[in-house]
Design a protein around this motif. Structure first.
Motif, PDB file in Angstrom:
ATOM      1  N   LYS A   3      42.274  33.188  33.125  1.00 12.20           N
ATOM      2  CA  LYS A   3      43.279  33.935  33.521  1.00 12.20           C
ATOM      3  C   LYS A   3      44.618  34.618  32.875  1.00 12.20           C
ATOM      4  O   LYS A   3      44.053  33.570  31.376  1.00 12.20           O
ATOM      5  N   GLU A  69      51.647  46.766  37.994  1.00  6.46           N
ATOM      6  CA  GLU A  69      50.005  46.555  38.076  1.00  6.46           C
ATOM      7  C   GLU A  69      48.769  46.826  38.767  1.00  6.46           C
ATOM      8  O   GLU A  69      47.846  47.539  38.566  1.00  6.46           O
ATOM      9  N   LYS A  70      49.163  46.750  40.105  1.00  6.09           N
ATOM     10  CA  LYS A  70      48.759  46.466  41.247  1.00  6.09           C
ATOM     11  C   LYS A  70      48.245  48.336  41.048  1.00  6.09           C
ATOM     12  O   LYS A  70      47.227  48.751  41.849  1.00  6.09           O
ATOM     13  N   ARG A  72      48.307  50.208  38.978  1.00  8.01           N
ATOM     14  CA  ARG A  72      47.402  50.369  38.006  1.00  8.01           C
ATOM     15  C   ARG A  72      45.676  49.881  38.183  1.00  8.01           C
ATOM     16  O   ARG A  72      45.229  50.929  37.600  1.00  8.01           O
ATOM     17  N   VAL A  74      44.831  47.068  39.240  1.00  8.90           N
ATOM     18  CA  VAL A  74      44.244  45.370  38.644  1.00  8.90           C
ATOM     19  C   VAL A  74      44.868  44.706  39.571  1.00  8.90           C
ATOM     20  O   VAL A  74      45.592  44.672  39.932  1.00  8.90           O
ATOM     21  N   ASN A  75      44.091  43.920  39.940  1.00 12.67           N
ATOM     22  CA  ASN A  75      44.338  42.969  41.455  1.00 12.67           C
ATOM     23  C   ASN A  75      45.141  41.684  40.199  1.00 12.67           C
ATOM     24  O   ASN A  75      44.232  41.156  39.854  1.00 12.67           O
ATOM     25  N   GLU A  79      43.868  38.335  37.886  1.00 14.53           N
ATOM     26  CA  GLU A  79      43.775  38.791  36.646  1.00 14.53           C
ATOM     27  C   GLU A  79      44.701  37.698  35.873  1.00 14.53           C
ATOM     28  O   GLU A  79      44.679  37.348  34.649  1.00 14.53           O
ATOM     29  N   TYR A  80      46.182  36.773  36.856  1.00 17.96           N
ATOM     30  CA  TYR A  80      47.215  36.451  36.085  1.00 17.96           C
ATOM     31  C   TYR A  80      47.213  35.094  36.606  1.00 17.96           C
ATOM     32  O   TYR A  80      47.131  34.662  37.881  1.00 17.96           O
TER      33      TYR A  80
END
Length: 474
Positions: A3, A69-70, A72, A74-75, A79-80
């Motif tokens: 991550k 981010e969500k 866009r 992205v989960n 990811e982070y």
């Protein structure tokens, strides 16, 4: 896939250098944008009531980023990973970890991972491993950011080409980031500092500009951030004609080590001798000495121009009549101590103490400051509270005090001219016609707060030839 580490809450310069330091050890890292008022609104939406502004700004800033981010696709939970500092009370800082986890759940990220760095024992919890080598590299990164940031605030008010200092800092910052990313040692960093100094030497400065020096102190996050959380106070003061003295993060770490040492000494006295306590005491002392030594080494690369770290013992003694240094929380006795230090040592013309709305430790300090002001009637001091709104009112109050500081700086400069028996016209001619006096690191001397007065005192001999042919009255 590993991550990406998210972190934030400091200045952009500190965060860039920390990013490089962390990436040097194989982590992927990303620093969050500077918290803005939108972050505050998001924080208030998802956090519990009764939190302080730093909580709302920093927690809201993380959630705002994750929501973006969500959107866009992205989960964020996959990811982070977010890394933050943890602490015990008594102020709300001790509840940050709980608030992050609560707000993340409320915002729809119940499984998002948060790693905690324990500032009291320099350890970590979670997926981010805080090793001794990583700590040392991070310290180098933070100290470097302190030094470069300090230089920027000292040089910008006197640059003849507006934006020239920031341009050099921006360029150098990415060079140093890349060096930290490849685990640059102290020697390589000093070599890079030397190159940066050479580039600064090509710029021109006018040290006949008389400007008040303003110290910004207060609650740690409120006096450190350079965004909406304190109304972008540092740059605004600069635009209003001041030379700003920001507080280095190194000073905060130095304070933490001092308090830890004092607690251990107290334990030895009260609880008795213990090999374990003695070993820990010696380790803390060694760490404090090493960290201060590194900071001074970095300062020496720029003729010790960046502000020195005052003695923590001296600060504690200065604050002692007003604030017990064992009363911790927030910046403890430091808000009182820094105020007294700046006035008695003639380090600044004005002190601004900034705190978030409802900050308990800073409110305690303000109570003690009333007594300090009665004992130091010549102090130009103002305490302001930030709440996300009320910017016009806060800045209006500061402007009134800043006018007093400007007059104090002018009187100081006039005093220096009288003591040296130098005509003003000769001074201006000397500084405008001598290329050496238009460089950044000219000699500064004298028991004055203002840079212009110190530059005059440090280079008075060079003015004498002009004074001989231009003997007008001062």
């Amino acid at each position: 896939m590993a991550k990406t580490i998210l972190f934030g809450g400091l200045t952009p310069l500190h965060e860039l250098f920390l990013k490089g330091a962390v990436e040097a050890f194989g982590y992927k890292a990303k620093f969050l944008p500077t918290p803005d008022n939108r972050s505050l609104a998001v924080g208030r939406e998802f956090c519990n009531r009764g939190m302080c502004n730093p909580t709302y700004y920093t927690v809201g800033n993380l959630i705002k980023f994750l929501l973006e981010e969500k959107e866009r696709g992205v989960n964020p939970e996959d990811e982070y990973l977010f890394v933050t500092v943890g602490a015990c009370g008594p102020c709300r800082f001790g509840m940050y970890e709980t608030e992050y986890r609560h707000a993340l759940k409320e915002a729809g990220f119940p499984n998002f991972k948060v790693a905690i760095l324990n500032q009291s024992d320099l350890s970590s919890e979670g997926e981010f491993e805080l090793t001794p080598k990583l700590i040392w590299h991070m310290v180098k990164a933070v100290w470097a950011a302190d030094i470069i940031r300090d230089l920027g605030y000292q040089l910008r008010p006197y640059e003849t080409a507006k934006g020239s200092v920031d341009s050099e800092i921006d360029s150098f910052s990415w060079e140093l980031y890349e060096a930290l990313k490849r685990r640059a040692g102290v020697k390589e960093m000093l070599r890079l500092f030397k190159g940066f100094r050479s580039r600064l030497e090509r710029l021109e400065f006018d040290y006949t500009r008389v400007k008040p020096v303003v110290s910004v102190i207060g609650e740690f996050w409120a006096h450190t951030t350079e965004g909406d959380g304190n109304y972008r106070l540092h740059r605004w003061l600069e635009e209003e004609g001041a030379e700003v003295r920001p507080e280095p993060i190194a000073g905060w770490i130095d304070y933490q080590l001092f308090i830890e040492e004092e607690k251990l000494k107290r334990d030895l006295k009260v609880k008795g001798f213990s090999v374990e306590r003695v070993k820990k005491l010696l380790a803390v002392r060694a760490m404090a000495k090493t960290f201060r030594g590194l900071y001074n080494l970095f300062r020496s690369a720029f003729d010790n121009r960046p502000k020195e770290l005052p003695s923590q013992r001296e600060l504690a003694e200065l604050a002692k009549p007003y604030f017990d240094y064992f009363v911790v929380g927030g910046e403890g006795h430091l808000e009182v101590a820094k105020h007294i230090y700046n006035v008695k040592k003639r380090k600044t013309h004005m002190v601004v103490s900034v705190k978030p709305f409802g900050c308990m430790p800073s409110t305690q300090s303000d109570g003690a400051q009333a007594k300090v002001l009665s004992d130091l009637p010549d102090s130009i001091f103002i305490s302001v509270e930030t709440s996300g709104d009320g910017e016009v009112n806060v800045k209006s109050r500061i402007q009134m005090k800043l006018f007093e500081a400007k007059r104090a700086a002018e009187r100081e400069y006039e005093e220096a001219l009288r003591k040296l028996s130098l005509p003003l016209g000769a001074v201006h001619r000397t500084f405008s016609e001598n290329p050496e006096l238009r460089k950044p690191f000219i000699r500064l001397k004298g028991n004055y707060a203002g840079t212009a007065a110190r530059a005059l005192y440090g280079n008075a001999k060079l003015v004498l030839p002009y004074a001989a042919v231009e003997p007008e009255a001062v």
